[in-house]
Design a protein around this motif. Structure first.
Motif, short mmCIF file in Angstrom:
data_model
loop_
_atom_site.label_atom_id
_atom_site.label_comp_id
_atom_site.label_asym_id
_atom_site.label_seq_id
_atom_site.Cartn_x
_atom_site.Cartn_y
_atom_site.Cartn_z
N CYS A 68 40.43 58.48 -21.41
CA CYS A 68 39.80 57.18 -21.17
C CYS A 68 40.04 56.67 -19.75
O CYS A 68 39.09 56.42 -19.01
CB CYS A 68 40.29 56.14 -22.19
N GLN A 69 41.30 56.55 -19.33
CA GLN A 69 41.54 55.82 -18.07
C GLN A 69 41.15 56.64 -16.83
O GLN A 69 40.51 56.12 -15.93
CB GLN A 69 43.00 55.34 -18.00
N ALA A 83 39.50 41.23 -19.32
CA ALA A 83 40.87 41.11 -19.81
C ALA A 83 41.27 39.66 -20.07
O ALA A 83 42.09 39.37 -20.93
CB ALA A 83 41.84 41.76 -18.83
N ILE A 124 51.42 44.37 -23.29
CA ILE A 124 50.21 44.58 -22.47
C ILE A 124 49.49 43.24 -22.31
O ILE A 124 49.12 42.84 -21.20
CB ILE A 124 49.27 45.63 -23.12
N THR A 184 53.24 45.02 -18.42
CA THR A 184 53.25 46.48 -18.24
C THR A 184 52.56 46.87 -16.94
O THR A 184 51.72 46.14 -16.41
CB THR A 184 52.54 47.18 -19.41
N GLY A 209 50.81 50.67 -15.17
CA GLY A 209 50.42 52.04 -15.48
C GLY A 209 50.06 52.21 -16.94
O GLY A 209 49.65 51.27 -17.62
N1 LIG Z 1 34.17 49.79 -19.80
C1 LIG Z 1 34.97 50.83 -20.02
O1 LIG Z 1 34.50 51.95 -20.32
C2 LIG Z 1 36.45 50.65 -19.87
C3 LIG Z 1 37.32 51.74 -20.03
C4 LIG Z 1 38.69 51.52 -19.82
C5 LIG Z 1 39.17 50.24 -19.53
N2 LIG Z 1 38.28 49.21 -19.43
C6 LIG Z 1 38.74 47.86 -19.09
O2 LIG Z 1 39.54 47.96 -17.93
C7 LIG Z 1 40.55 46.97 -17.94
C8 LIG Z 1 41.89 47.64 -17.73
O3 LIG Z 1 42.20 48.40 -18.91
P1 LIG Z 1 43.64 49.04 -19.10
O4 LIG Z 1 43.64 49.63 -20.47
O5 LIG Z 1 43.97 49.89 -17.96
O6 LIG Z 1 44.59 47.76 -19.14
P2 LIG Z 1 45.68 47.28 -18.05
O7 LIG Z 1 44.98 47.16 -16.75
O8 LIG Z 1 46.85 48.18 -18.11
O9 LIG Z 1 46.07 45.85 -18.60
C9 LIG Z 1 45.23 44.77 -18.38
C10 LIG Z 1 45.60 44.06 -17.07
O10 LIG Z 1 44.64 43.04 -16.84
C11 LIG Z 1 45.22 42.05 -16.02
N3 LIG Z 1 44.88 40.71 -16.49
C12 LIG Z 1 44.27 39.76 -15.75
N4 LIG Z 1 44.11 38.64 -16.45
C13 LIG Z 1 44.65 38.85 -17.65
C14 LIG Z 1 44.81 38.04 -18.81
N5 LIG Z 1 44.38 36.77 -18.85
N6 LIG Z 1 45.43 38.58 -19.90
C15 LIG Z 1 45.86 39.86 -19.87
N7 LIG Z 1 45.73 40.69 -18.81
C16 LIG Z 1 45.13 40.17 -17.69
C17 LIG Z 1 46.74 42.27 -16.06
O11 LIG Z 1 47.15 42.75 -14.78
P3 LIG Z 1 47.74 41.66 -13.73
O12 LIG Z 1 48.89 41.03 -14.42
O13 LIG Z 1 48.15 42.47 -12.56
O14 LIG Z 1 46.63 40.69 -13.47
C18 LIG Z 1 46.94 43.35 -17.11
O15 LIG Z 1 48.02 44.19 -16.81
C19 LIG Z 1 40.41 46.22 -19.27
O16 LIG Z 1 39.65 45.06 -19.05
C20 LIG Z 1 39.66 47.22 -20.13
O17 LIG Z 1 38.96 46.61 -21.18
C21 LIG Z 1 36.95 49.39 -19.59
#
Ligand SMILES: NC(=O)c1ccc[n+]([C@@H]2O[C@H](COP(=O)([O-])OP(=O)(O)OC[C@H]3O[C@@H](n4cnc5c(N)ncnc54)[C@H](OP(=O)(O)O)[C@@H]3O)[C@@H](O)[C@H]2O)c1
Length: 323
Positions: free
Chosen positions: A121-122, A239, A309, A314, A316
Motif C-alpha cells: 500500500c504505502q 486525515a 496513529i 507515530t 513511518g
Molecule cells: N488514496 C490512497 O490510495 C491512499 C493510500 C495510502 C494512504 N492514503 C492516505 O494517506 C494518508 C497517510 O496515510 P498513512 O497510512 O501513511 O498514515 P500516516 O501518515 O502514518 O498517519 C497520518 C498522519 O496524518 C497527519 N495528520 C494531520 N492532521 C491529522 C489529524 N487531524 N489527525 C490525525 N492525523 C493527522 C499526522 O502527521 P503530522 O502529525 O505530522 O501532521 C499523522 O501522522 C492518509 O490520509 C491516508 O488515508 C491514501
C-alpha cells in the motif's frame, strides 16, 4: 488463529480479537502465515465508517501483510509453500490470510517482514501518486503533507531519488528531524509555521509544481495556494476527517489541476506497476530507499496501535506482529 475484527463503526474500542478457523485457500489463492500486518490510516477511516465504499461491520481489519506462503490453492502457478511474500488481502490483522495469487509480490531480501508490510500500500501509493500521476521530474519542487508518516516517509525518499526538491510538512520538531535525515531539504512544522509564507520563501514566490495532499480541511486550502500556475495538487486522503471543497473559478483562474488518487485504480496497470517494482528493486539495491519501522505491536494491541496513529504519535510504518 487470532484475528482482529471491527465489530461496529466507532473508536478503537470497537476492535475485538477473536479466535477463528484458519481459512482454506480457494482456487487461485494462497494461504499466507502472516509475520507482519501493515497498519494504514485507511484502517482507521474504515473502522470509523468514513471510508468511501468501505466494508460494513463486522469485518476483519487490515489489507496489507508480509509473511510466508503456507499452502497454495488449485490452479496457482509460480508460487510455492515457503516463499516469502508481500500481499494485498482482506482481514490483514490476522495470523493467517488468504490472498489471490495475482495480489502477491516477492519479499525483497533487503527488507525485514515488518518493513516489507509497507510495500503493497504505502510504497506503491507514494510511487504512483508522485510519478505515475504526478509525473514529478528532477528540478521540480514537490510539497508532501504528513511527510513523517508511513506514506510520507516513502514519498520524501522517492521524490529525492528522482532529483526533486522536497518540502515536507509535519507536526513536531522530531518529525522534522526525521524527514530531513531522509533527504527532505525543507521540513516545515505546519502546526507552528505559516505554510504559505514558508513555501513562497523557499520557491522564491513561484510556488510548487506538485503537491501531495492527505490532510484535508484548512491544510488543503493552504496547500492549494502553494501551487504554481499549471501545477497539480493530488488529493489522496483526509486525515483530519474535514473534507474540503474547491471553487472551480479559482482553479481556472490560476491554471491549477486538482487530481484525485486511489491506489486501487493503478494496481491493474501492468506498465506502471512494472516501473514501480523495477525502481523499488534498484533503490533497495543501491541503499536509496528504506522503510522506517519504529512502532510494532502484537495483534492483541491493535486498538492501542490505532489510537497512537490517530493521536499523531507515530512516524513511518506501524506494524502488527504475530509473534
Ligand atoms: N488514496 C490512497 O490510495 C491512499 C493510500 C495510502 C494512504 N492514503 C492516505 O494517506 C494518508 C497517510 O496515510 P498513512 O497510512 O501513511 O498514515 P500516516 O501518515 O502514518 O498517519 C497520518 C498522519 O496524518 C497527519 N495528520 C494531520 N492532521 C491529522 C489529524 N487531524 N489527525 C490525525 N492525523 C493527522 C499526522 O502527521 P503530522 O502529525 O505530522 O501532521 C499523522 O501522522 C492518509 O490520509 C491516508 O488515508 C491514501
Amino acid at each position: 488463529m487470532k484475528q482482529v475484527v471491527v465489530t461496529r463503526n466507532g473508536g478503537p474500542e470497537v476492535l475485538e480479537v477473536r479466535d477463528v478457523a484458519v481459512p482454506e485457500p480457494g482456487s487461485g489463492e494462497v494461504l499466507i502465515k502472516v509475520a507482519a500486518a501493515g497498519m494504514n490510516y485507511a484502517d482507521i477511516m474504515q473502522r470509523d465508517g468514513l471510508y468511501p465504499n468501505g466494508p460494513t461491520p463486522p469485518f476483519g481489519a487490515g489489507f496489507e501483510v508480509a509473511g510466508t506462503i503456507d499452502s497454495v490453492g488449485a490452479g496457482v502457478t509460480g508460487w510455492k509453500a515457503g516463499d516469502a511474500v508481500m500481499a494485498f488481502c482482506q482481514n490483514g490483522y490476522s495470523e493467517y490470510v488468504t490472498a489471490p495469487a495475482g495480489m502477491l509480490l516477492p519479499k525483497p531480501s533487503e527488507l525485514s517482514f515488518e518493513q516489507a508490510s509497507a510495500i503493497p500500500c504505502q510504497y506503491l501509493t507514494a510511487y504512483h501518486a508522485l510519478l505515475t500521476l504526478g509525473r514529478l521530474k528532477a528540478g521540480q519542487t514537490v510539497l508532501v503533507q504528513a511527510a513523517a508518516g508511513g506514506l510520507g516517509t516513502m514519498m520524501v525518499q522517492i521524490a529525492r531519488n528522482v532529483g526533486a526538491t522536497v518540502i515536507g510538512t509535519c507536526s513536531s520538531a522530531d518529525k522534522c528531524a526525521l524527514i530531513r535525515d531522509l533527504g527532505c531539504q525543507f521540513p516545515v512544522n505546519y502546526t507552528a509555521e505559516d505554510l504559505g509564507a514558508r513555501v513562497r520563501e523557499i520557491t522564491v514566490g513561484k510556488g510548487c509544481d506538485l503537491i501531495i495532499e492527505s490532510v484535508g480541511g484548512d491544510i488543503f486550502e493552504h496547500s492549494l495556494h502553494c501551487l504554481k500556475s499549471r501545477g497539480m495538487l493530488v488529493t489522496l486522503g483526509v486525515a483530519s476527517k474535514n473534507v474540503p471543497s474547491i471553487s472551480s473559478v479559482e482553479l481556472l483562474a490560476n491554471n491549477w489541476t486538482v487530481a484525485g488518487f486511489h491506489l486501487m485504480g493503478y494496481t491493474a496497470d501492468m506498465e506502471a506497476m512494472g516501473h514501480a517494482l523495477a525502481d523499488l528493486k534498484g533503490w533497495l539495491a543501491e541503499g536509496k530507499l528504506t522503510v522506517i519501522v519504529r512502532h510494532t505491536f502484537p495483534l492483541d494491541q491493535a486498538a492501542e496501535a490505532q489510537r497512537q496513529i490517530s493521536d499523531r504519535k507515530t512516524v513511518g510504518k506501524v506494524v502488527l506482529t504475530t509473534g
